[in-house]
Design a protein around this motif. Sequence first.
Motif, PDB file in Angstrom:
ATOM      1  N   LEU A  48       1.193  -1.429  -0.374  1.00  0.00           N
ATOM      2  CA  LEU A  48       0.223  -0.120   0.626  1.00  0.00           C
ATOM      3  C   LEU A  48       0.768   1.198  -0.052  1.00  0.00           C
ATOM      4  CD1 LEU A  48      -3.324   0.912   0.334  1.00  0.00           C
ATOM      5  CD2 LEU A  48      -2.883   1.008   2.464  1.00  0.00           C
ATOM      6  N   HIS A  49       0.968   1.957  -1.377  1.00  0.00           N
ATOM      7  CA  HIS A  49       1.420   3.435  -1.246  1.00  0.00           C
ATOM      8  C   HIS A  49       1.075   4.466  -0.338  1.00  0.00           C
ATOM      9  CE1 HIS A  49       4.625   1.747  -3.971  1.00  0.00           C
ATOM     10  NE2 HIS A  49       3.686   0.825  -4.553  1.00  0.00           N
ATOM     11  N   ILE A  50      -0.021   4.414  -0.244  1.00  0.00           N
ATOM     12  CA  ILE A  50      -0.843   5.529   0.640  1.00  0.00           C
ATOM     13  C   ILE A  50      -1.357   5.430   2.532  1.00  0.00           C
ATOM     14  CG2 ILE A  50      -1.647   6.459  -1.376  1.00  0.00           C
ATOM     15  CD1 ILE A  50      -4.558   5.230   0.196  1.00  0.00           C
ATOM     16  N   SER A  94       4.358  19.852 -14.873  1.00  0.00           N
ATOM     17  CA  SER A  94       5.648  18.904 -14.536  1.00  0.00           C
ATOM     18  C   SER A  94       6.631  19.144 -15.500  1.00  0.00           C
ATOM     19  CB  SER A  94       4.690  17.538 -14.625  1.00  0.00           C
ATOM     20  OG  SER A  94       4.728  17.417 -16.252  1.00  0.00           O
ATOM     21  N   LEU A  95       7.704  18.776 -14.727  1.00  0.00           N
ATOM     22  CA  LEU A  95       9.101  19.363 -15.368  1.00  0.00           C
ATOM     23  C   LEU A  95       9.627  18.276 -16.121  1.00  0.00           C
ATOM     24  CD1 LEU A  95      10.452  22.210 -13.114  1.00  0.00           C
ATOM     25  CD2 LEU A  95       9.357  22.801 -15.461  1.00  0.00           C
ATOM     26  N   PRO A  96      10.821  18.108 -16.862  1.00  0.00           N
ATOM     27  CA  PRO A  96      11.474  16.945 -17.339  1.00  0.00           C
ATOM     28  C   PRO A  96      12.550  16.659 -15.936  1.00  0.00           C
ATOM     29  CG  PRO A  96      12.031  18.586 -19.027  1.00  0.00           C
ATOM     30  CD  PRO A  96      10.511  19.406 -17.968  1.00  0.00           C
ATOM     31  N   ARG A 126      -0.757  14.974   5.348  1.00  0.00           N
ATOM     32  CA  ARG A 126      -1.329  14.123   5.402  1.00  0.00           C
ATOM     33  C   ARG A 126      -0.585  13.069   3.738  1.00  0.00           C
ATOM     34  NH1 ARG A 126      -2.274  10.650  10.271  1.00  0.00           N
ATOM     35  NH2 ARG A 126      -3.656  12.252  10.806  1.00  0.00           N
ATOM     36  N   ASP A 127       0.518  12.317   4.184  1.00  0.00           N
ATOM     37  CA  ASP A 127       1.546  11.828   2.921  1.00  0.00           C
ATOM     38  C   ASP A 127       1.870  10.640   3.063  1.00  0.00           C
ATOM     39  OD1 ASP A 127       2.643  11.463   0.624  1.00  0.00           O
ATOM     40  OD2 ASP A 127       3.088  13.659   0.697  1.00  0.00           O
ATOM     41  N   GLY A 128       1.415   8.938   2.552  1.00  0.00           N
ATOM     42  CA  GLY A 128       2.307   8.132   2.885  1.00  0.00           C
ATOM     43  C   GLY A 128       3.736   8.283   3.155  1.00  0.00           C
ATOM     44  N   LYS A 136      12.430  12.623  -0.070  1.00  0.00           N
ATOM     45  CA  LYS A 136      14.453  11.837  -0.461  1.00  0.00           C
ATOM     46  C   LYS A 136      15.111  12.426  -1.986  1.00  0.00           C
ATOM     47  CE  LYS A 136      12.796   7.800   1.807  1.00  0.00           C
ATOM     48  NZ  LYS A 136      12.116   5.932   1.728  1.00  0.00           N
ATOM     49  N   GLU A 137      14.202  12.572  -2.363  1.00  0.00           N
ATOM     50  CA  GLU A 137      14.989  12.935  -3.735  1.00  0.00           C
ATOM     51  C   GLU A 137      15.550  14.291  -4.186  1.00  0.00           C
ATOM     52  OE1 GLU A 137      11.451  10.758  -6.666  1.00  0.00           O
ATOM     53  OE2 GLU A 137      12.073  13.222  -6.368  1.00  0.00           O
ATOM     54  N   TYR A 138      15.097  15.515  -2.738  1.00  0.00           N
ATOM     55  CA  TYR A 138      16.352  16.471  -2.868  1.00  0.00           C
ATOM     56  C   TYR A 138      17.454  16.144  -2.131  1.00  0.00           C
ATOM     57  CZ  TYR A 138      17.083  20.847   0.256  1.00  0.00           C
ATOM     58  OH  TYR A 138      17.945  21.876   0.074  1.00  0.00           O
TER      59      TYR A 138
HETATM   60  C1  GDG Z   1       1.840   8.765  -3.563  1.00  0.00           C
HETATM   61  C2  GDG Z   1       2.235   8.233  -2.850  1.00  0.00           C
HETATM   62  C3  GDG Z   1       4.232   7.925  -1.344  1.00  0.00           C
HETATM   63  C4  GDG Z   1       6.732  15.213  -8.748  1.00  0.00           C
HETATM   64  N1  GDG Z   1       6.820  16.043  -9.850  1.00  0.00           N
HETATM   65  C5  GDG Z   1       7.831  15.791 -11.419  1.00  0.00           C
HETATM   66  C6  GDG Z   1       8.247  14.889 -10.950  1.00  0.00           C
HETATM   67  N2  GDG Z   1       7.361  14.249  -9.576  1.00  0.00           N
HETATM   68  C7  GDG Z   1       7.855  13.094  -8.959  1.00  0.00           C
HETATM   69  C8  GDG Z   1       9.071  13.443  -7.958  1.00  0.00           C
HETATM   70  C9  GDG Z   1       8.431  12.141  -7.609  1.00  0.00           C
HETATM   71  C10 GDG Z   1       6.792  11.432  -7.270  1.00  0.00           C
HETATM   72  O1  GDG Z   1       6.715  12.323  -8.938  1.00  0.00           O
HETATM   73  C11 GDG Z   1       6.153  11.598  -6.555  1.00  0.00           C
HETATM   74  O2  GDG Z   1       5.757  10.860  -5.205  1.00  0.00           O
HETATM   75  P1  GDG Z   1       5.186  11.613  -3.519  1.00  0.00           P
HETATM   76  O3  GDG Z   1       5.968  10.531  -3.491  1.00  0.00           O
HETATM   77  O4  GDG Z   1       6.437  12.909  -3.712  1.00  0.00           O
HETATM   78  O5  GDG Z   1       4.047  11.227  -4.080  1.00  0.00           O
HETATM   79  P2  GDG Z   1       2.849  10.628  -5.094  1.00  0.00           P
HETATM   80  O6  GDG Z   1       2.960  11.152  -6.532  1.00  0.00           O
HETATM   81  O7  GDG Z   1       1.185  11.770  -4.385  1.00  0.00           O
HETATM   82  O8  GDG Z   1       2.709   9.469  -4.374  1.00  0.00           O
HETATM   83  C12 GDG Z   1       3.524   9.172  -1.108  1.00  0.00           C
HETATM   84  C13 GDG Z   1       4.657   7.508  -3.307  1.00  0.00           C
HETATM   85  O9  GDG Z   1       3.228   7.211  -3.763  1.00  0.00           O
HETATM   86  C14 GDG Z   1       5.319   6.118  -3.351  1.00  0.00           C
HETATM   87  O10 GDG Z   1       4.772   4.746  -2.405  1.00  0.00           O
HETATM   88  O11 GDG Z   1       5.440   8.268  -1.353  1.00  0.00           O
HETATM   89  O12 GDG Z   1       3.361   8.998  -0.443  1.00  0.00           O
HETATM   90  O13 GDG Z   1       0.981   9.277  -2.032  1.00  0.00           O
HETATM   91  O14 GDG Z   1       9.027  10.821  -7.399  1.00  0.00           O
HETATM   92  O15 GDG Z   1      10.344  13.388  -8.217  1.00  0.00           O
HETATM   93  N3  GDG Z   1       8.943  14.742 -11.664  1.00  0.00           N
HETATM   94  C15 GDG Z   1       8.996  14.727 -13.345  1.00  0.00           C
HETATM   95  N4  GDG Z   1       9.197  15.796 -13.285  1.00  0.00           N
HETATM   96  C16 GDG Z   1       7.936  17.236 -12.220  1.00  0.00           C
HETATM   97  O16 GDG Z   1       7.440  17.838 -12.464  1.00  0.00           O
HETATM   98  N5  GDG Z   1      10.057  13.896 -13.678  1.00  0.00           N
END
Ligand code: GDG
Length: 737
Positions: free
Chosen positions: A166-168, A360-362, A382-384, A390-392
């Motif tokens: 479960l990702h959330i 969104s950006l490349p 709230r965020d899973g 982590k990427e930052y």
């Molecule tokens: C769900 C859960 C959980 C974002 N903007 C751009 C871009 N991104 C990429 C980021 C990152 C991903 O999208 C976003 O991941 P998150 O984890 O922050 O959030 P959710 O999309 O809500 O994901 C979350 C995740 O699943 C994994 O289990 O962490 O809690 O909600 O990787 O880098 N990538 C590009 N351009 C953008 O403008 N290329």
Amino acid sequence: MNKLHIVSNRLPFSINNDENGDFCLAPSVGGLATGMNSVYKDFNGKWIGWPGVASDSRTKKEINKIESLFEEEGCVSVQLSGEEIEQFYEGFCNNTIWPLFHYFAQYVDFHPEFWEAYVNVNQKFADKTLEVIEDGDYVWVHDYQLMLVPEMLKKKKPNITVGFFLHIPFPSYEVFRILPWRNNILGGLLGADLIGFHTYDYERHFLSSVRRLFGYEISFNEIHIDARIVIADAFPMGIDYKKFEDASLKINQTPLKERSEIHRELEKYFLMDPDKKLILSIDRLDYSKGIPNRLHAFERLLANHPEYRGKVTLVMLAVPSRNNVVHYQRLKSEVDELVGGINGLYGNINYTPIWYFYRSLPFHNLVELYSMSDVALITPVRDGMNLVAKEYIASRVNQTGVMILSEMAGVMKEMGEAIIINPNDEEEMESAIIQALEMDEVEQKKRVTAIQERLKRYDVYKWAKDFVGALNRVNRIQKDFLAKKVTPAIEKNIVKRFTTASKRAIFLDYDGTLKGFENDPKGVHPDEELESIIDSLTRNERNIVTIISGRDKETLGKWFKDKSVNLICEHGVWLKRLGDEWEMMTNVSNSWMPMIRPVLESYVDRTPGSFLEEKNYSLVWHYRGAEAELGELRAKELRDELTGLVANHNLEIMEGNKVVEVKTGGINKGAAANSFLVNMNADFILAMGDDWTDEYLFRELPESAVSIKVGIKHTSAVYKIDTVKTVRSFLKRLAKN
Ligand code: GDG
């Protein structure tokens, strides 16, 4: 190893057009695709999912073309119509589950037609999967869109191993229970052998819902469901650390004229004044991400601290998401308005407080933003997990930078060194921003390095391998059970020994062996089927049948009054041979009871639904009828409290199934059965039982005895059988010989 298949809502490629206008596939850059690629290709499996276009929005020929492109990549397409996407994905997934699991109960839609679509689409995914998998395969199902798939797969193919991640967040029981279809969802998930979450908190909430809604026995993170064990565990998802680190190093080394426009703009910004600071915020535009809260905090900073005006800029990337859903459209207007307001109030010709990108950006631009921003402001309500955080950190190759992180994001558990804030506390966020802007480099490096070490070790590859490793272990546990299982061949052998024996001693435990557990232990009287099994066994006088139980002699004496059986009660205090009166097997005293009884009574008073049973030589506190979690908590408390008391009085605490029993020490079913066997000359011994009080029996009977444990748990018995139902059919067949 056998094949491993992946099932997720989306396939890991998106459909593009090449220079000739033909369809082509572009790999997804998301963490899931990266992590899965590292495992599923090694295991020769397929990836089952939706290709990303509605099947009725294209011609049949186009759909076939798309399917075959995916097939070349090892992907199997599940075709969904426009209506299915609307009701299943936009409807149930994004208007019911998403808000509920993120604690936005006020946004949840409870539409039966959405639910129906969810069931049907899950079935479609399961059916497609069943077309490609074989017995013995592993299947890893992903995320909230497919929570019914595990059960659907297991029903049709019990001999596969299923994992679910479960990702959330998994919400607390008090929130989860709101859902009318909560039992179906939980049942769907429990079809899996292993259920993974990002954090221990989500795992804990899940187990609590299982306990309260289904009442299954749970020990640590193992859920016991008849003959199956399901394991719940936390696997915090990692990122492809090296990819971000390498990209960031490369950006730092890019010659001036080759730099991207964003890169050049950012450099220009710092050239104007090297003391200027950039704060970064990146998310999908989702109400769970706390974007308005963040803007309010930034506004407070500019309002209360004019010295930062012109010096600090917030770069906000909001990636469009789910814009068909009304709450997302409202959020978009709110954010647009807030950004406009702040820029209008505090901006001037030379200064724009917020650089707002709604797109969104490349990838390389993303890493440029990561590597050039002094502070990351990540404030979801709230965020899973939150992979952006982590990427930052992975992109900070010179180890500077400060992370401000919401305590509501799963990732917070791995980032204790960040400045942790409550996203609902704007004042706290404002101070956190100031702390971040003023933090010296030594401190920044200390914190970033510590997090980097952790993230480097547990990257997405390690995460995926860990999950698959755990899936393997669960599979071994199930196999251990199978190794001892009474198969037709083993049964044939037992029957052969039974048939040729002239005197057969048969010891049968009662509750959980001959009869299933019910809420009221007083009412679990033998039913007709059981009586007839006992009658047919005892009709043959070569069979010496003994019911051996922890129950009191009055109850068993009454229930088996007309049966030709021997009774051993209270774990071996009392024996009633067929045709004789009750006799005591050992000399015991109950003089300790007045001291222990008040302790147990206080637990009855404080635990609604529990009660005290008084046997001749033991006291039992039953909590099957109590609220499940409270019962277990109190049982632990009681055990601790009793430990001190019993030590001085040669007493024993026994924990059975939802009972805590205090009795005189040294009495157990094993000793009782052996003393019963003296001078009997039995040439065949059978013992069946389900809980740990029966383990004495299994351990202490002669080696030649056929001992059979009911259930999947570890045992010293020679064999295992899965349920009460199978015990009965086994005994029926035995009685025929
Ligand atoms: C769900 C859960 C959980 C974002 N903007 C751009 C871009 N991104 C990429 C980021 C990152 C991903 O999208 C976003 O991941 P998150 O984890 O922050 O959030 P959710 O999309 O809500 O994901 C979350 C995740 O699943 C994994 O289990 O962490 O809690 O909600 O990787 O880098 N990538 C590009 N351009 C953008 O403008 N290329």
